[in-house]
Design a protein around this motif. Structure first.
Motif, PDB file in Angstrom:
ATOM      1  N   PRO A  31      -1.437   3.152  -6.774  1.00  0.00           N
ATOM      2  CA  PRO A  31      -3.255   2.982  -7.006  1.00  0.00           C
ATOM      3  C   PRO A  31      -4.383   2.153  -6.604  1.00  0.00           C
ATOM      4  N   LYS A  32      -3.574   0.677  -7.382  1.00  0.00           N
ATOM      5  CA  LYS A  32      -4.202  -0.529  -7.281  1.00  0.00           C
ATOM      6  C   LYS A  32      -3.707  -1.057  -6.398  1.00  0.00           C
ATOM      7  N   GLY A  33      -2.872  -1.188  -5.533  1.00  0.00           N
ATOM      8  CA  GLY A  33      -2.231  -0.965  -3.891  1.00  0.00           C
ATOM      9  C   GLY A  33      -1.804  -2.667  -4.615  1.00  0.00           C
ATOM     10  N   TYR A  34      -0.974  -2.556  -5.735  1.00  0.00           N
ATOM     11  CA  TYR A  34       0.362  -3.670  -5.856  1.00  0.00           C
ATOM     12  C   TYR A  34       0.288  -2.785  -7.705  1.00  0.00           C
ATOM     13  N   ARG A  44      -9.059   7.886  -3.705  1.00  0.00           N
ATOM     14  CA  ARG A  44      -9.970   8.142  -5.375  1.00  0.00           C
ATOM     15  C   ARG A  44     -11.859   7.692  -5.530  1.00  0.00           C
ATOM     16  N   PHE A  78       0.917  -1.048   0.119  1.00  0.00           N
ATOM     17  CA  PHE A  78       0.214   0.100  -0.028  1.00  0.00           C
ATOM     18  C   PHE A  78       0.848   0.945   0.208  1.00  0.00           C
ATOM     19  N   SER A  86      -7.661  -4.282  -2.725  1.00  0.00           N
ATOM     20  CA  SER A  86      -6.725  -3.190  -2.305  1.00  0.00           C
ATOM     21  C   SER A  86      -6.882  -1.995  -2.802  1.00  0.00           C
TER      22      SER A  86
END
Lengths: 481, 95, 491
Positions: free
Chosen positions: A90-93, C332, A85, C326
């Protein structure tokens, strides 16, 4: 440094942004410098429901790089997710490559401190997406997130821990920088962050087999900083060990204002990235035919070009190295050399001297030079046929740079044509000798060095236009009497 | 296999999930049960079996390098709780 | 409106299409009548999270105009429902979660776009288990859905709202998604038809991901013929989905009339082991006997690793979901905790508050099986067992055309009965999960009742052979009338 008791071990991870039009997994533009978040599409923002689709150009570029560093381009490579994180992710990956990268087992050669060729292994190069940027200035208790850079394709090039000094690290990095620009796969712009580097640095007692504990240095965005950061870090580690303390494996940030490295403050727990194959993407398969077609597109690479410049143009080794450090400079040189009868070494000298000075002065790249290769060649031809002297040529060069036209036009307009008429030069020489009787006497008494003084006086009288060789000869003749 | 509260705390931390004390107690019990259940897999003989990441045996398709997206930042940011000057805001990040 | 409009809701999609074509009623009239029905009856079901009445009526007007101009698509003017997992531009898309309670999608999912282009009218967004994680619809932030056959029972899940809406005649068709049985199990428990196509057959773009390598969009209807019509529109290659397969879409409706004579039906021995409700087993055997009476032959097949499919699934699906979810970090879009002290606090509280128990549990399970030291024992091992399971199916399909069995081990269970024990809940999907792991198409069709609750026959076919599933179920429905039964309260 504490002498040679310690050996420094350095490995570099270089991130080169690939020069594609659109992002690695989306159709958003990669152009630099747009208003915040105006180049982040739904895929880049990691919106619910969106999916990545791989840009074909990044595959071609990675394959090209692989071939250029004599590496294996994998017939099958796999994208994986690196989970953590962070606001700029933004995607967390991050979609990256882990177990099966697209390029493995490459190498290149640098010159070590003794001037010998040294091999540096390239462990792997893999494709991944860049993250966005956090902005801390101007916001009170918040950080602002700009995701324009998110999804910009990166090639991460990981070296073996083969470098033994900051100098070697710089030489390796410059070599990679040159190669990616030659290939046209990255603009290599360090200021804009398109070419960045992390360095893994450790020290060990000379002769010891196993590596010391390493620190990873981040935020190294210029060649100068890399050298400084590594040197600082090496000193720090040696000091720690000599004081009986231990080096901690950690990530450290280089602070260029203070010229020091310090541990990153973000209180990350021990990272556990939980890599696993990205189920939204399928394995990338590359055929032997495809690799062959990419091989056909490979330009002549820096090392080969340098050797050819020495062999074909008779340039000094060092000069050939300087001219081939950039493909644009090398091309300029070859264009100019082809357009003039003047010796190639003269062409080289002018590019490395006057032209390079003028470009630096105005902060221009060679592609934006105000004197084109053809214009430079035109002027060098006039030196070569003795129309002008090298000294006058500098004046001509500045005029061309200033937009006053071609060499011929400038010479004509300013009346800079060299005086080669012996009788005219003789008249001036006579005048100068007559005006400097004591110097003439001294010269004749054996003060040979005074010839320079006389040449200067003659050139002054002729506003530099007399042919220097002729002036020399005539002076010697007359003073020798 | 039973998970400890510390393990569950570590997992919740990695996953960035705040749990109440009650939720922790329940999570320890239920996750332990789930882990026990999936432990059945250890009985399977998978020597030499290639892991299957995708249900279909296909290769990645490639997209031409063309800019296709028109970005409507303001519209996208209507879903964000905190923005300023086109930036998404988060509590101050210290690096 | 004439009297016969009273029973518009009872007609299938195919019958409604004929009515529109014949000028018997307009799309506006049809849409209005279903909207009225939803307003009147959904209080008993809670099948809808959002009803898009105004948008639906405007779209119906456009459809009537298109019909008059002769330009309408193949589903022109026909009302449907979208599971609230599909992004719908300008309309709230919640995925059954508090996390997305405030989320308005700025774009349409490919499935939505395609159905829209074919002229379908969407009436609203249906309730579902939160992020599609559940088999009872009880994990929805918006409350459970009641089964139209018995309000105290679950309609199944996760596409429970879609199934209940179709069973209660609030809409003739609804989209759904199926990761481990989420279309087929609620179809079975509500007496509807549900098809999960081959992985890659229908685009996943715009469908909020649960487990990317297992998720597949499909449809719930009352007849196989309706499912064929819907699937024909939804299926096909999508350049926005890397896992979408470029494989021609056959004319599913045209293939329905083929006889099942000579069709080889595999009956899985393990399907009738302990765990299956005895009466359900009887209904399924009767259904298979109907297929035999129509000329199909049965062959016993073996799926030796079937009992490992649920544990395999509960490693793979949580692993993928832990990563897929995640992106919900409060920055956002989605729920954001108030007055966060720092970044960590913002993340942990936004997610802690935004996700429900089951979602958190699966995220944690997934985080655990992927974490250092456990990856090989769980994730990698599960990927290997997944291969074994896929191979079992491959082997079976060398001998048979379809595999038949029960969809669910029991008829609809009572709300509250299984929610406290995740494992009991997970085992509900024992017969359906294999198709997801192997990427195969699967379908459930109503095959009778046990204690006044519907039972489903489950069919699985080889990759990209939806045609056989549709043909087989259509032929079955031509000779049975289970699908015509309507829950009393919704006649």
């Amino acid at each position: 440094m504490t002498g040679s008791a310690w050996e420094v071990v350095i490995g570099l991870e270089i991130h080169a942004q690939l020069a594609t039009r659109s992002k690695i997994f989306s159709g958003a533009s990669t152009a630099y410098g747009a208003e915040p978040n105006t180049q982040a599409c739904l895929v880049d923002l990691g919106y619910p429901g969106v999916l990545p689709v791989l840009n074909e150009e990044v595959v071609r570029m990675a394959a090209m790089f692989g071939l250029a560093v004599n590496a294996a381009v994998a017939p099958r490579s796999v994208f994986a997710r690196k989970n953590y994180f962070y606001p700029d992710l933004p995607k967390g990956y991050q979609i990256s490559q882990y177990e099966l990268p697209i390029v493995e087992h490459g190498e290149l050669y640098i010159e070590d401190a003794d001037g010998n060729e040294k091999r540096i292994g390239i462990t792997r190069a893999h494709l991944e997406e860049d993250a966005g940027k956090s902005i801390h200035e101007g916001l009170d208790k918040s950080s602002g997130i700009d995701l324009n850079r998110t999804g910009t394709p990166l090639l991460e090039i990981v070296s073996e821990p083969d470098m033994r000094s900051a100098k070697e690290a710089i030489a390796y990095m410059r070599k990679i920088h040159t190669i990616v620009r030659y290939l046209g796969i990255s603009d290599g712009n360090m200021q804009e962050g398109s070419f960045r580097c992390d360095a893994n640095v450790s020290v060990r007692p000379r002769g010891q087999e196993e590596f010391g504990t390493r620190a990873e240095l981040k935020n190294l965005n210029s060649f100068r900083f890399i050298e400084k950061a590594i040197n600082f870090e090496v000193e720090r580690q040696i000091e720690l060990i000599e004081e009986g303390r231990e080096v901690v494996q950690e990530t450290r940030l280089y602070d260029s204002d203070r010229d020091e490295t310090r541990p990153m403050r973000s209180k990350e727990e021990a990272n556990d990235y939980r890599y696993f194959p990205d189920p939204d993407l399928l394995p990338v398969e590359i055929s032997a035919e495809y690799i062959e077609s990419v091989r056909q597109q490979l330009p002549e690479l820096p090392d080969a070009k340098k050797q050819r410049f020495v062999a074909e143009y008779g340039l000094r080794d060092e000069d050939a190295g300087i001219l081939t450090a950039s493909r644009a400079v090398a091309d300029y040189f070859e264009d100019a050399a082809a357009a003039t009868e003047a010796p190639a070494q003269l062409v080289a000298n002018w590019i490395m001297g006057e032209l390079s000075g003028a470009l630096n002065r105005e902060g221009l790249e060679i592609g934006d030079s105000k004197v084109s290769a053809a214009e430079l060649a035109g002027m060098l031809s006039r030196i070569h046929d003795s129309t002008i002297s090298g000294k006058i040529a500098k004046q001509v060069f500045e005029a061309i740079w200033g937009g006053e036209g071609t060499a011929d036009a400038v010479i004509e307009a300013k009346g800079l044509k060299q005086i080669t008429d012996s009788s005219a030069i003789e008249a001036v020489v006579d005048k100068v000798i007559a005006a400097n009787p004591s110097q003439a006497a001294d010269y004749r008494a054996g003060k040979d060095k005074l010839i320079g003084y006389f040449v200067g006086q003659v050139m002054k009288e002729t506003r530099g236009q007399a042919n220097p060789a002729q002036v020399n000869q005539i002076l010697k003749d007359k003073l020798g009497n | 296999m039973s998970l400890s509260k510390e393990q569950v705390q570590h997992i919740a931390m990695l996953a960035r999930l705040e749990l109440t004390d009650d939720e922790y107690a329940e999570s320890v019990a239920k996750l332990s049960r789930i882990v026990d259940f999936v432990d059945q897999l250890s009985q399977a003989d998978t020597d030499g079996v290639i892991p299957m990441a995708h249900p279909l045996d296909a290769a990645q398709r490639l997209r031409p390098d063309v800019v296709t997206e028109r970005i409507e930042r303001d519209r996208y940011q209507e879903n964000a709780a905190a923005v300023a000057g086109g930036l998404y805001l988060v509590p101050k990040v210290i690096e | 409106m004439s009297d016969n409009h009273q029973e518009l809701h009872a007609r299938s999609l195919t019958e409604l299409a004929a009515g529109l074509d014949g000028g018997e009623f307009t799309s506006v009239e049809l849409t209005q009548s279903l909207l009225e029905r939803i307003a009147r009856l959904d209080g008993q079901l809670n099948a809808f999270i959002t009803v898009t009445a105004d948008e639906a009526l405007a779209a119906a007007e456009r459809a009537d105009e298109a019909r008059a101009a002769g330009t309408g698509g193949v589903l022109n003017g026909l009302p449907i429902v979208h599971k609230d997992i599909f992004c719908t531009s300008g309309v709230k898309t919640t995925c059954g979660s508090r996390m997305l309670d405030n989320f308005v999608s700025p774009y349409d999912a490919t499935v939505v776009e395609k159905l829209d282009a074919a002229g379908a009218i969407f009436l609203g967004k249906s309730n579902m288990d939160e992020f599609a994680m559940g088999s009872s619809n009880e994990t929805s932030y918006f409350g459970p859905v009641n089964n139209p056959w018995n309000a105290e029972c679950s309609p199944g899940g996760s596409s429970g709202g879609s199934a209940a809406a179709v069973a209660a005649r609030l809409a003739p068709a609804a989209t759904g998604t199926d990761t481990g049985g989420s279309i087929r199990q609620p179809a079975a428990l509500t007496g509807t038809v549900g098809i999960k196509p081959t992985y890659g057959r229908v685009s996943r773009y715009g469908m909020i991901a649960f487990a990317s390598s297992l998720d597949q969009a499909g449809v719930i209807t009352r007849t196989a013929e309706d499912a064929a019509r819907m699937l024909g529109v939804m299926a096909g290659f999508d350049a926005r989905d890397s896992t979408s397969i470029d494989h021609p879409v056959p004319d599913y409706v045209a293939g329905l009339s083929k006889s099942v004579k000579g069709l080889r039906v595999g009956v899985v021995r393990q399907h009738f082991d302990e765990g299956l409700d005895e009466q359900c087993g009887v209904r399924v055997h009767e259904a298979i006997a109907v297929l035999e009476s129509l000329g199909a032959t049965t062959v016993e097949v073996d799926l030796p690793n079937l009992d490992l499919s649920v544990p395999t699934y509960y490693v793979v699906a949580p692993a993928e979901c832990s990563s897929n979810l995640s992106r919900f970090d409060g920055v956002r879009f989605g729920h954001r905790a108030e007055n966060a002290e720092d970044l960590m606090d913002l993340y942990c509280r936004s997610r802690g508050e935004g996700f429900g128990d089951e979602v958190k549990r699966r995220i944690m399970t997934g985080t655990y099986v992927l974490s250092a030291g456990y990856y090989d024992a769980y994730y990698l091992k599960a990927q290997q067992v997944r291969h074994l399971i896929a191979d079992d199916f491959k082997k079976a399909f060398s001998d048979v055309d379809v595999i038949a069995g029960p969809t669910s081990p029991t008829p609809a269970f009572r709300l509250g009965d299984k929610i406290d024990d995740p494992i009991t809940m997970y085992l509900n999907d024992i017969y359906t999960i294999g198709a997801n792991l192997a990427g195969l198409p699967g379908m459930s069709v109503p095959c009778g009742f046990v204690d006044d609750l519907p039972v489903g026959l489950h069919l699985v076919a080889a990759h990209f052979d939806e045609e056989t599933l549709l043909q087989c179920t259509h032929q079955y429905q031509q000779h049975t009338d289970w699908h015509l039964a309507c829950p009393e309260a919704f006649k």
